[in-house]
Design an enzyme around this catalytic site. Structure first.
Site, PDB file in Angstrom:
ATOM      1  N   CYS A  62       0.854  -1.186   0.000  1.00  0.00           N
ATOM      2  CA  CYS A  62       0.000   0.000   0.000  1.00  0.00           C
ATOM      3  C   CYS A  62       0.889   1.234   0.000  1.00  0.00           C
ATOM      4  O   CYS A  62       1.867   1.304   0.768  1.00  0.00           O
ATOM      5  CB  CYS A  62      -0.904  -0.004   1.234  1.00  0.00           C
ATOM      6  SG  CYS A  62      -2.008   1.434   1.362  1.00  0.00           S
ATOM      7  N   HIS A  84      -8.892  -3.653  -2.849  1.00  0.00           N
ATOM      8  CA  HIS A  84      -7.979  -2.907  -1.972  1.00  0.00           C
ATOM      9  C   HIS A  84      -8.366  -1.431  -1.919  1.00  0.00           C
ATOM     10  O   HIS A  84      -8.467  -0.836  -0.836  1.00  0.00           O
ATOM     11  CB  HIS A  84      -6.545  -3.069  -2.501  1.00  0.00           C
ATOM     12  CG  HIS A  84      -5.499  -2.325  -1.745  1.00  0.00           C
ATOM     13  ND1 HIS A  84      -4.474  -2.951  -1.069  1.00  0.00           N
ATOM     14  CD2 HIS A  84      -5.291  -0.998  -1.555  1.00  0.00           C
ATOM     15  CE1 HIS A  84      -3.693  -2.054  -0.502  1.00  0.00           C
ATOM     16  NE2 HIS A  84      -4.169  -0.850  -0.790  1.00  0.00           N
ATOM     17  N   GLU A  85      -8.591  -0.837  -3.098  1.00  0.00           N
ATOM     18  CA  GLU A  85      -8.913   0.591  -3.132  1.00  0.00           C
ATOM     19  C   GLU A  85     -10.310   0.865  -2.570  1.00  0.00           C
ATOM     20  O   GLU A  85     -10.517   1.874  -1.878  1.00  0.00           O
ATOM     21  CB  GLU A  85      -8.802   1.127  -4.562  1.00  0.00           C
ATOM     22  CG  GLU A  85      -7.419   0.995  -5.178  1.00  0.00           C
ATOM     23  CD  GLU A  85      -6.313   1.549  -4.303  1.00  0.00           C
ATOM     24  OE1 GLU A  85      -6.547   2.523  -3.566  1.00  0.00           O
ATOM     25  OE2 GLU A  85      -5.200   0.994  -4.352  1.00  0.00           O
ATOM     26  N   HIS A 138     -10.294   1.092   1.138  1.00  0.00           N
ATOM     27  CA  HIS A 138      -9.854   2.409   1.637  1.00  0.00           C
ATOM     28  C   HIS A 138     -11.047   3.345   1.858  1.00  0.00           C
ATOM     29  O   HIS A 138     -11.035   4.175   2.773  1.00  0.00           O
ATOM     30  CB  HIS A 138      -8.898   3.069   0.641  1.00  0.00           C
ATOM     31  CG  HIS A 138      -7.458   2.715   0.840  1.00  0.00           C
ATOM     32  ND1 HIS A 138      -6.769   2.987   2.002  1.00  0.00           N
ATOM     33  CD2 HIS A 138      -6.562   2.136  -0.001  1.00  0.00           C
ATOM     34  CE1 HIS A 138      -5.508   2.583   1.880  1.00  0.00           C
ATOM     35  NE2 HIS A 138      -5.359   2.063   0.671  1.00  0.00           N
TER      36      HIS A 138
END
Length: 221
Positions: A128, A170-171, A174
């Site tokens: 990351c 993953h994004e 966030h």
């Protein structure tokens, strides 16, 4: 606009101003900053289309300069549900096959959400940009169903698979204040140097065996 939306607009304009003085690139927020742990607000006209497009350009430039393959709003200090992603894929045929890592053209996604679209998980090292220098193995769905909007406001409802699904998940995490270490196998935590030295194989079998963690059931690669 309410106070929360006015804050988002101010954050966006601040990022654009900083980037304008820094070659179009914004600083990346690192772990420990509260903005990375807050649930983002959906885009709802906090800024006009031109400013939103400028933010997307800055985020892409920042991502590529890092370098990385994805970047979410909170990572540039903006609590907006927005991410950019772009992946050239793997140049190594074996890695591309094992990780299902095909090129992914640039995409900008607003108000993203995802759910698993397959029953099996796959586990690989990932890192990351907000936690520089470290990687860890994370189990994620092989396929996900992504919903959201494109930059022009058109709806997204599609299945994303392979490494692209990992990037998108993953994004999108966030945007919910979730970082990859929250889902990682902590016995696998390694510096980038250690990953390059010991765990540069296409699969994670060797890492699992030697570091002492278990891969998802049915993961044969």
């Amino acid at each position: 606009m309410n106070d929360a939306d006015e804050l988002i607009a101010a954050q966006i304009r601040s990022v654009l101003a900083v980037a304008a003085d820094n070659g179009g690139v914004a600083p990346i927020v690192e772990a420990g900053d509260p903005v990375l742990r807050q649930v983002t607000r959906p885009f709802g006209g906090q800024v006009d289309d031109a400013e939103l497009a400028q933010l997307a350009e800055v985020m892409r430039a920042t991502m590529l300069a890092a370098p990385g393959v994805g970047l979410a709003g909170p990572q540039v200090g903006v609590g907006l549900s927005m991410f950019v992603a772009e992946d050239p894929g793997s140049h190594d045929p074996e890695t591309a096959e094992v990780r299902q890592r095909a090129p992914m053209p640039l995409r900008v996604v607003l108000n993203a959400q995802y759910t698993p679209a397959a029953s099996d998980d796959v586990a690989f090292f990932e890192g990351c940009l907000s936690i520089p220098g470290y990687q860890a193995v994370v189990a994620r769905p092989r396929e996900i169903e992504l919903k959201g909007q494109n930059l022009d406001g058109t709806s997204i409802a599609e299945v994303v698979s392979g490494w692209s699904a990992r990037i998108v998940a993953h994004e999108t995490d966030h945007l919910e204040g979730i970082m990859f270490l929250d889902k990682a196998e902590m016995r696998s935590l390694s510096t980038n140097t250690s990953v390059a030295t010991f765990w540069n194989q296409p699969s994670t079998q060797k890492a699992a065996a030697e570091l002492g963690f278990t891969l998802p059931s049915g993961m044969l690669m």
